[in-house]
Scaffold this motif. Sequence first.
Motif, PDB file in Angstrom:
ATOM      1  N   SER A  68      26.761 -35.739 -26.537  1.00 51.59           N
ATOM      2  CA  SER A  68      28.115 -35.318 -26.890  1.00 51.59           C
ATOM      3  C   SER A  68      29.017 -35.284 -25.645  1.00 51.59           C
ATOM      4  O   SER A  68      30.194 -35.571 -25.725  1.00 51.59           O
ATOM      5  N   ASN A  69      28.399 -34.994 -24.501  1.00 55.87           N
ATOM      6  CA  ASN A  69      29.222 -34.971 -23.280  1.00 55.87           C
ATOM      7  C   ASN A  69      29.770 -36.347 -22.969  1.00 55.87           C
ATOM      8  O   ASN A  69      30.909 -36.517 -22.578  1.00 55.87           O
ATOM      9  N   GLN A  76      30.331 -38.650 -25.071  1.00 49.81           N
ATOM     10  CA  GLN A  76      31.408 -38.966 -26.018  1.00 49.81           C
ATOM     11  C   GLN A  76      32.687 -38.264 -25.626  1.00 49.81           C
ATOM     12  O   GLN A  76      33.775 -38.827 -25.726  1.00 49.81           O
ATOM     13  N   ASN A  77      32.502 -37.014 -25.145  1.00 52.83           N
ATOM     14  CA  ASN A  77      33.694 -36.282 -24.719  1.00 52.83           C
ATOM     15  C   ASN A  77      34.393 -37.006 -23.590  1.00 52.83           C
ATOM     16  O   ASN A  77      35.597 -37.114 -23.559  1.00 52.83           O
ATOM     17  N   GLU A 103      34.232 -40.169 -22.926  1.00 53.84           N
ATOM     18  CA  GLU A 103      34.858 -41.378 -23.445  1.00 53.84           C
ATOM     19  C   GLU A 103      36.177 -41.045 -24.109  1.00 53.84           C
ATOM     20  O   GLU A 103      37.190 -41.698 -23.922  1.00 53.84           O
ATOM     21  N   LYS A 104      36.072 -39.979 -24.912  1.00 54.09           N
ATOM     22  CA  LYS A 104      37.279 -39.543 -25.620  1.00 54.09           C
ATOM     23  C   LYS A 104      38.352 -39.151 -24.606  1.00 54.09           C
ATOM     24  O   LYS A 104      39.522 -39.485 -24.745  1.00 54.09           O
ATOM     25  N   SER A 145      39.943 -42.233 -23.076  1.00 55.80           N
ATOM     26  CA  SER A 145      40.936 -42.898 -23.909  1.00 55.80           C
ATOM     27  C   SER A 145      42.209 -42.051 -23.983  1.00 55.80           C
ATOM     28  O   SER A 145      43.306 -42.567 -24.018  1.00 55.80           O
ATOM     29  N   ARG A 146      42.006 -40.743 -23.968  1.00 54.79           N
ATOM     30  CA  ARG A 146      43.175 -39.855 -23.988  1.00 54.79           C
ATOM     31  C   ARG A 146      43.985 -40.043 -22.708  1.00 54.79           C
ATOM     32  O   ARG A 146      45.203 -40.087 -22.722  1.00 54.79           O
ATOM     33  N   PHE A 148      63.360 -43.042 -19.841  1.00 59.35           N
ATOM     34  CA  PHE A 148      64.288 -42.343 -18.944  1.00 59.35           C
ATOM     35  C   PHE A 148      65.240 -43.323 -18.291  1.00 59.35           C
ATOM     36  O   PHE A 148      66.421 -43.074 -18.167  1.00 59.35           O
ATOM     37  N   ALA A 175      67.729 -44.272 -20.784  1.00 58.25           N
ATOM     38  CA  ALA A 175      68.704 -43.202 -20.977  1.00 58.25           C
ATOM     39  C   ALA A 175      69.634 -43.114 -19.780  1.00 58.25           C
ATOM     40  O   ALA A 175      70.828 -42.901 -19.919  1.00 58.25           O
ATOM     41  N   ALA A 176      69.057 -43.279 -18.592  1.00 54.30           N
ATOM     42  CA  ALA A 176      69.875 -43.235 -17.382  1.00 54.30           C
ATOM     43  C   ALA A 176      70.931 -44.331 -17.419  1.00 54.30           C
ATOM     44  O   ALA A 176      72.087 -44.113 -17.080  1.00 54.30           O
ATOM     45  N   PHE A 187      66.962 -41.724  -8.382  1.00 54.78           N
ATOM     46  CA  PHE A 187      65.670 -41.151  -8.042  1.00 54.78           C
ATOM     47  C   PHE A 187      65.682 -40.404  -6.723  1.00 54.78           C
ATOM     48  O   PHE A 187      64.640 -40.153  -6.139  1.00 54.78           O
TER      49      PHE A 187
END
Lengths: 347, 403, 288
Positions: free
Chosen positions: A2-3, A5-6, A8-9, A12-13, A28, A31-32, A51
């Motif tokens: 599960s770790n 997978q975490n 991996e997840k 991807s996040r 931005f 919008a600028a 900037f």
Amino acid sequence: MSNKQNREKGKSRRDFLKDAGVAGAGAFAGAAALLTGSDEAEAKTTWAEHFQKNYRLMTDAEKQEAKERLETRYSEEYEKKVEVGIEPAMPGVLFGYALNIQKCIGCRRCVHACVKENNQSRHDENGNATEIQWIRVIRMEKGNFAFKNENMDEGYPGSKGEEYGIQVGGNAHTPVGTVLEGQHYYEPQRVPEKDAFYFPIQCHQCEKPPCVKVCPVRTTYRDPDGVVVIDYNWCIGCRMCMGACPYWARRFNWGKPNLPKEDMNPRTHYMGNRPRMKGVVEKCHFCLQRSRKGRYTACIEVCPVGARKFGNLLDKNSEVRKILDRKRVFRLKAELNTYPKFFYFVD
Amino acid sequence: MKQIRFGIDFLTYALKGGGKFYVWLLFLSFFIMLWVIGNITQITQGMIVTNLNDQVSWGLYMSNFVFLVGVAAAAVTIVFPAYVYNYKPLKDVVIIGEMLAISAVVMCILFVLSHMGRPDRLWHIVPGLGIMNWPNSMLTWDVAVLNGYLALNVICGFYYMYKKYTGEPMNKTFYMTFVYISIVWAFSIHTVTAFLLNTMPTRPMWFHSIVPIKFIVTAFSAGPAFIILSFFVIRKHTKLEIKDEAINMISTIITFCLGISLFLTLSEVVTELYPSTEHSFSLKYLMFGKHGLHGLVGWFWVSLVMNIMAFILLINPTTRKNYNILPFACVLLFAGIWIEKGMAFVLPGMIPSPIGEFVEYSPSWIEIGNSLGAWGVGLTVFTILARGAIGVQLGEVKYPSGN
Amino acid sequence: MKKYKISKVLFSFLVASFLLSGIAYAADPEVCFESRGMKSEDGEVVGYTIREKRDVEPGWPNIKCSSRTGGVLWWGDPFDETEPMGELPIEADYTYEEAVVKPREAHLTEVIGLFPCADMCHGDPEVVAVPKDTTPRTLVDMHTEKAEKPTDLKHGRGAIWCLDCHSRTNRNKLIDHRGNEISFNQPMKLCGKCHGQIYRDWRDGIHGKRIGMWVPGGKKRWWVCTECHDPHNVQQAPGNRGFAQLQPEPAPELPKGMLNTDHEQEHGHGGGGGGHAAPAAGHAPGLH
């Protein structure tokens, strides 16, 4: 398992967030571009200006660069040679201001002198801009003095004949002495009027400014000479400061500022009267472009009755110090502990 | 990759539906279009297209923001009984609450972007890139907790759904830690938003210590009321079973929260109007009008009547448990509290100005369009997320086994 | 044909020059008053000190005027047309300041034409006899617009009259009670003898007006007494404040959402009449 997978997840996040970040930056920039406006000179606002850092964090070289960028842009836009000063606070100076409400006649010349000096947006017939005025003069009506003897025992809850006494006197309902709320839009033929006195208000340059405390990006702060300044290129326009200021001193550029070329004052300061842009807050800054060069502010100079005094609080020979020494001085809304450096006094 | 598959399956399930569903999406897309056009207008021309001015500088956008933070916080009214008290009927529908929280926070962000004068300078607040004036500025606290809450709900919600999708067992420690954090965090988001307003002595209408309490209780009545309404819709249009006990638990919560809110209103009115100082001018303007100006008087009394009616319907168990009347009470409550938080709290704080000037405000068409549009975006997000979540919950969105 | 063409050209030239002369006439320099002035109904600016707007540097004018009241709102160069003030009788720690004033003597000579007249009339004993003493009496023929009733001057309520300030023998100067002549550029040497507290505050910069540099020792232009106060009519009824009323500058623009300022006229409880007015609409009866 599960770790893994975490992880991996998580990966991807992370990728998702990175993509979102790139998309966000693109948004931005878009919008600028939209916000910069259609004016040619303004459209030339460089990537560098979008900037740039907060002014306080810039090195001297960066400040110089920003100054030159702005001078070029403003000179082109207003078709005259514009200087943008970057003078820092003078050492050993703490600006103070004193206003003699015994003398003020409510003529509003201070309001308009400030506008002549500080490049605020002017009124636009199409309704796209209003004239921004940093000083507001309030008329305090002295109220009616037509006391009548027969009203002496009138009041609430009872009236004449009641045995238990009046809780609230009849004159609570008619303005006597001074009316509670001031008037802002008075326009008599002549001032001062016999039944009124006048109370001008502008930024009090507090020592403990509520506006500085609530700013989420630290664009407004108290400079060493006591003036609360705004870095116009850093302001995000959230208007928390406008909500927090007890003296209603701050103004917002709701639309693109309308500043005709002939009205533009070419001697400016980065933190002072340089022309602002849409969507940022502005306010009185004790005419930094003048005061940091040793000159009085515009409102001091114009006052026809000499009600306004300005100077260095740390210099015991200055007019302001002498006033604090000799006159009855008070601060507005002192209970809020903002420690303003704008004092009111009477002769 | 499983995660991408999950995303695709989730979205394809969520976007498929019957005729009524597409009509609903079409209806919402009209508002999304309003939002796009309105925001482009506002960004190009500046905020001069709104009816805001230097005196009333916070208006419809901030009102909606304040209200929606409360709605977002309401997810905790499901999460808390479900996980802390192990209340089974609510356990199955926690995910709907989390999806609502995500949609509400998305709406909050949209309203903040509409409220700001320079959204292109938003990066100024990111620590590292710009300057984040934390801990001095309440707004930075608000930004931090709202983004944190969004992240928490995304993590909790999507982790739960992903595990259900793949059929794998959840890492309980991981999941429950985040759940417990999100319970506490939910209280904090609305408390911090309340502190944003009530720490300004310049605004006597807001400068009360009851404000955080009022915000929390109105949040926990308006938010769950919306959840109840969405439960009724889900019951009618999907196969997801929502037990009556779940609905009754939530309706009980909103009843007592509404009761406390009404009591706080009474407390505020008595405290301000008994001595009637200059600091009470905002409340007097709101309730009775002042100087011939009475733009907000109607809004106040209407919201008060709606809240009282909703309370009467809810406090009585017969009407509360009558599912023909409950939705009506929830609509009354939701609308009443929306009006109360916006017109009867945020706006009167700005009137009169700190130096005593009375200026009336009513939003311009662009503001109304942008606000409706942001609600449209939020409802679209909620619809899609909720549909997907229901699909996962029902087992209709499942990772094809044998892969 | 040629003749017709030429005359057409001539005609258009005449028309053009007529129009242009109109423009040239309209392009009179902008004038405004620095103190004690106003803009009359037909737009004419009158005042004690009139300034003409011009550029001291390209794009940098010397003054900016108000279109509503005709008053100066802004000085580009605060020391334009000034001269050093000269010594003040009492030494104090302010004297290191560089003080300049707007010279009155030049103005009185060139603009008002006082001095030549004073020399021509009062300088020649055959035209106007030199009074033998300073006993107050009524004036005939001249100066009645300045002082309708010299024995009851609107300055001191009968305690002073013309010759208490103006030199009996030399009308180009003011005079104090010891017979010292005082220049019109330094009226404070005279005014300060009676108005000592004010003079002390003025010397320290608390009373009166200064423009220029606030820095210690900085150059300032000091406004002298007569630039703000009319010595022949100090009382300025009906205000009785010692200072003439001025026209105010325009009020701020109404904010969006407000159509008029009626809400400011109503003081919350039905207007400012005497006695207990009826509660305004919208108030719950009994609550206040």
